[in-house]
Motif scaffolding. Structure first.
Motif, mmCIF file in Angstrom:
data_model
loop_
_atom_site.group_PDB
_atom_site.id
_atom_site.type_symbol
_atom_site.label_atom_id
_atom_site.label_comp_id
_atom_site.label_asym_id
_atom_site.label_seq_id
_atom_site.Cartn_x
_atom_site.Cartn_y
_atom_site.Cartn_z
ATOM 1 N N THR A 324 61.065 -8.849 -3.969
ATOM 2 C CA THR A 324 60.396 -7.681 -3.369
ATOM 3 C C THR A 324 59.557 -8.140 -2.173
ATOM 4 N N ASP A 325 59.727 -7.447 -1.064
ATOM 5 C CA ASP A 325 59.005 -7.748 0.178
ATOM 6 C C ASP A 325 57.492 -7.553 -0.050
ATOM 7 N N PRO A 326 56.660 -8.585 0.228
ATOM 8 C CA PRO A 326 55.210 -8.388 0.038
ATOM 9 C C PRO A 326 54.649 -7.270 0.923
ATOM 10 N N ARG A 327 55.377 -6.901 1.973
ATOM 11 C CA ARG A 327 54.921 -5.777 2.808
ATOM 12 C C ARG A 327 55.113 -4.473 2.044
ATOM 13 N N TYR A 328 56.160 -4.415 1.183
ATOM 14 C CA TYR A 328 56.346 -3.260 0.298
ATOM 15 C C TYR A 328 55.180 -3.217 -0.693
ATOM 16 N N THR A 329 54.868 -4.383 -1.263
ATOM 17 C CA THR A 329 53.805 -4.455 -2.274
ATOM 18 C C THR A 329 52.455 -4.054 -1.677
ATOM 19 N N ALA A 330 52.192 -4.506 -0.441
ATOM 20 C CA ALA A 330 50.906 -4.161 0.194
ATOM 21 C C ALA A 330 50.797 -2.644 0.373
ATOM 22 N N GLN A 331 51.922 -2.016 0.726
ATOM 23 C CA GLN A 331 51.891 -0.564 0.930
ATOM 24 C C GLN A 331 51.779 0.168 -0.409
ATOM 25 N N ARG A 332 52.415 -0.383 -1.426
ATOM 26 C CA ARG A 332 52.311 0.219 -2.765
ATOM 27 C C ARG A 332 50.861 0.150 -3.267
ATOM 28 N N THR A 333 50.220 -0.998 -3.018
ATOM 29 C CA THR A 333 48.819 -1.153 -3.425
ATOM 30 C C THR A 333 47.950 -0.127 -2.693
ATOM 31 N N PHE A 334 48.236 0.073 -1.399
ATOM 32 C CA PHE A 334 47.486 1.071 -0.612
ATOM 33 C C PHE A 334 47.694 2.459 -1.220
ATOM 34 N N ALA A 335 48.952 2.766 -1.573
ATOM 35 C CA ALA A 335 49.261 4.089 -2.138
ATOM 36 C C ALA A 335 48.564 4.278 -3.487
ATOM 37 N N LEU A 336 48.558 3.219 -4.310
ATOM 38 C CA LEU A 336 47.903 3.341 -5.625
ATOM 39 C C LEU A 336 46.413 3.620 -5.457
ATOM 40 N N LYS A 337 45.829 3.095 -4.369
ATOM 41 C CA LYS A 337 44.405 3.313 -4.123
ATOM 42 C C LYS A 337 44.146 4.706 -3.535
ATOM 43 N N HIS A 338 45.012 5.136 -2.585
ATOM 44 C CA HIS A 338 44.674 6.339 -1.813
ATOM 45 C C HIS A 338 45.467 7.587 -2.213
ATOM 46 N N LEU A 339 46.676 7.423 -2.770
ATOM 47 C CA LEU A 339 47.482 8.616 -3.047
ATOM 48 C C LEU A 339 48.316 8.479 -4.317
ATOM 49 N N PRO A 340 47.659 8.071 -5.425
ATOM 50 C CA PRO A 340 48.444 7.755 -6.632
ATOM 51 C C PRO A 340 49.245 8.933 -7.169
ATOM 52 N N GLU A 341 48.792 10.166 -6.883
ATOM 53 C CA GLU A 341 49.468 11.333 -7.470
ATOM 54 C C GLU A 341 50.486 11.973 -6.526
ATOM 55 N N ASP A 342 50.689 11.395 -5.352
ATOM 56 C CA ASP A 342 51.611 11.980 -4.372
ATOM 57 C C ASP A 342 53.036 12.009 -4.964
ATOM 58 N N PRO A 343 53.697 13.191 -4.985
ATOM 59 C CA PRO A 343 55.013 13.288 -5.622
ATOM 60 C C PRO A 343 56.071 12.386 -4.978
ATOM 61 N N LEU A 344 56.023 12.257 -3.640
ATOM 62 C CA LEU A 344 57.021 11.410 -2.971
ATOM 63 C C LEU A 344 56.779 9.930 -3.302
ATOM 64 N N PHE A 345 55.494 9.552 -3.425
ATOM 65 C CA PHE A 345 55.165 8.179 -3.824
ATOM 66 C C PHE A 345 55.718 7.907 -5.232
ATOM 67 N N LYS A 346 55.604 8.920 -6.092
ATOM 68 C CA LYS A 346 56.117 8.740 -7.461
ATOM 69 C C LYS A 346 57.634 8.568 -7.443
ATOM 70 N N LEU A 347 58.296 9.334 -6.540
ATOM 71 C CA LEU A 347 59.757 9.217 -6.443
ATOM 72 C C LEU A 347 60.138 7.819 -5.948
ATOM 73 N N VAL A 348 59.371 7.315 -4.974
ATOM 74 C CA VAL A 348 59.641 5.963 -4.455
ATOM 75 C C VAL A 348 59.493 4.932 -5.584
ATOM 76 N N GLY A 349 58.479 5.121 -6.424
ATOM 77 C CA GLY A 349 58.280 4.227 -7.567
ATOM 78 C C GLY A 349 59.439 4.326 -8.560
ATOM 79 N N GLN A 350 59.901 5.552 -8.776
ATOM 80 C CA GLN A 350 61.024 5.767 -9.707
ATOM 81 C C GLN A 350 62.278 5.051 -9.175
ATOM 82 N N ILE A 351 62.497 5.184 -7.867
ATOM 83 C CA ILE A 351 63.671 4.555 -7.248
ATOM 84 C C ILE A 351 63.599 3.034 -7.360
#
Ligand code: NMX
Ligand code: MLT
Length: 435
Positions: A324-351
């Motif tokens: 997994t690209d650490p740039r993906y991980t850095a963005q995921r960490t940002f999302a978990l901090k700022h937009l954990p409930e965003d439906p599209l973020f959840k879909l990206v996690g599911q994928i």
């Protein structure tokens, strides 16, 4: 406090001596065999380029001058009240290998703000583009046109000595980076009809100004996102299509504007930077087909239908990375901090939980894991920047940092014209028939 140019002037003779020594000691040593498959196979893994700014490890991902992304987040100066690194600091690090002070970073913010205006004729070129012309094509047109005022091109015409090439290359590179927010902002507002461009604020940092030109500076979280975004997209060692194109074109002594416009044309391809747009299009199509909360089985079927249709799953796979690209991980960490409930973020996690197994089962991709582009569009969408055709422009603003740093060093170290040897298939057949 020393300026970036003054520090560079101190570092260049040291590095020139270092390269001289390395070439004297190791210049005639072999760097391993070249396989015919590599010559046919996009030169994968072929040692062919020198760039000290960043190095990519297949398992660990990128390090900028030896520093991982979390280390950069920790060590580089931040904006007041912010927690993400300022890209100004990353540029300093790429160019010098050193962590700048807060004051040196502010100097850069001010210098770039002072250089940010674009010539009126470039504004007119952009204003005359039909909105149907892809933003990346508009971006490349505008950057090419900046060559009108290139300090390097002028100095060359005036007979500059080779040993002085890096000076005007530095000035052009600083101008290039400084002018990109005005170009990106103008394209965004022209194409997507979002009001008049505000002026650059010389008291603000680069990312804040970019956010303001796009119309999103009201939201401090978006400005923080841009700081992180530019930092992690800035450079990915020397061999990726955009960095390598910039270096190749620069090796003909085309000035930094011409070299970077060429790099942008490579970034605009769907297997490279355009993948961030493709990911969003793919996600939106999936949502319109499967609804807001699709089951794992429905998503799996959608992924398989992409593969069976002879298409790639955008945002997955990599030519060098095998994890997994650490740039993906850095963005995921940002999302978990700022937009954990965003439906599209959840879909990206599911994928993320489903694609790697499917790519492994399909058996072709050498790397089934997500790359940087699998995540970036979701973050931009969350803050209202929903126009996916614009996403690669932001990648292009960021990648200028790495390509510019590389061009400065190439001219400082006297990098020669790039000109590898090509062979015909008949010659390959002939050479190896009896071996
Ligand atoms: N989905 C489906 N097939 C894939 C994928 C994928 N995500 N990744 C690789 N493959 C296929 C690839 O097309 C090739 O097929 P074929 O033999 O039919 O030509 C096979 O697997 C072997 O490819 P690899 O050696 O694993 O990958 P390569 O180094 O040639 O290419 C990419 C790397 C990044 C071009 C490729 O993984 C890809 O097309 N990914 C999707 C597009 C993408 O996300 N690009 C962005 C990369 C990051 N960036 O910003 O530039
Ligand atoms: C990049 O950031 O340039 C991409 O991950 C592609 C690459 O490194 O080849």
């Amino acid at each position: 406090q020393t300026t970036l140019k003054e520090r560079l002037a101190e570092l260049i003779p040291i590095q020139q001596e270092n390269v001289k020594r390395i070439r004297a000691e190791h210049g005639k040593k072999s760097f391993g065999p070249v396989l015919v498959d590599q010559v046919y196979g996009g030169m994968r893994g072929l040692p062919a380029l020198i760039w000290d700014g960043s190095v990519l490890d297949a398992d660990e991902g990128i390090r900028f001058r030896g520093k991982s992304i979390p280390e950069c987040q920790d060590l580089l100066p931040k904006a007041a009240g912010g927690s993400e690194p300022l890209p100004e600091g990353l540029f300093w690090l790429l160019v010098t290998g050193e962590i700048p002070t807060q004051e040196q970073v502010s100097q850069l913010s001010q210098d770039w703000a002072a250089r940010a205006a674009i010539p009126e004729f470039v504004e007119e070129i952009l204003d005359r583009c039909p909105p149907s012309l892809h933003p990346m094509s508009q971006f490349s047109l505008a950057v090419t046109a900046l060559n009108h005022n290139s300090a390097f091109a002028k100095a060359y015409q005036d007979g500059i000595s080779k040993k002085d090439y890096w000076g005007p290359t530095f000035e052009d590179s600083m101008d290039l980076i400084a002018k990109l927010p005005n170009i990106a902002g103008r394209i965004y507002r022209n194409v997507f009809g979002q009001g008049k461009l505000p002026a650059i604020d010389s008291t603000k940092d680069y990312s804040h100004n970019l956010a303001s030109l796009l119309g999103f500076a009201e939201d401090p979280a978006f400005v923080e996102l841009l700081r992180l975004y530019i930092t992690i997209h800035s450079d990915h060692e020397g061999g990726n299509v955009s960095a390598h194109t910039g270096k190749l074109v620069g090796s003909a002594l085309s000035d930094p504007f011409l070299a970077y416009a060429a790099a942008l044309n490579g970034l605009a391809g769907p297997l490279h930077g355009l993948a961030n747009q493709e990911v969003l299009i793919w996600l939106r199509k999936m949502q319109s087909k499967l609804g807001e909360n699709p089951s794992d089985d429905a998503v799996k079927e959608y992924i398989w239908s992409t593969l069976k249709g002879g298409q790639v799953v955008p945002g997955y796979g990599h030519a060098v990375l095998r994890k997994t690209d650490p740039r993906y991980t850095a963005q995921r960490t940002f999302a978990l901090k700022h937009l954990p409930e965003d439906p599209l973020f959840k879909l990206v996690g599911q994928i993320y939980n489903l694609v790697p197994d499917i790519l492994l089962e399909a058996g072709k991709a050498k790397n089934p894991w997500p790359n940087v582009d699998a995540h970036s569009g979701v973050l931009l969408t969350h803050y209202g920047l929903t126009q996916m055709q614009f996403y690669t422009v932001l990648f292009g603003v960021s990648r200028a940092f790495g390509v510019a740093a590389q061009l400065i060093w190439d001219r400082a170290l006297g990098a020669p014209l790039e000109r590898p040897k090509s062979y015909s298939s008949a010659a390959i057949d002939q050479i190896f028939r009896d071996k």
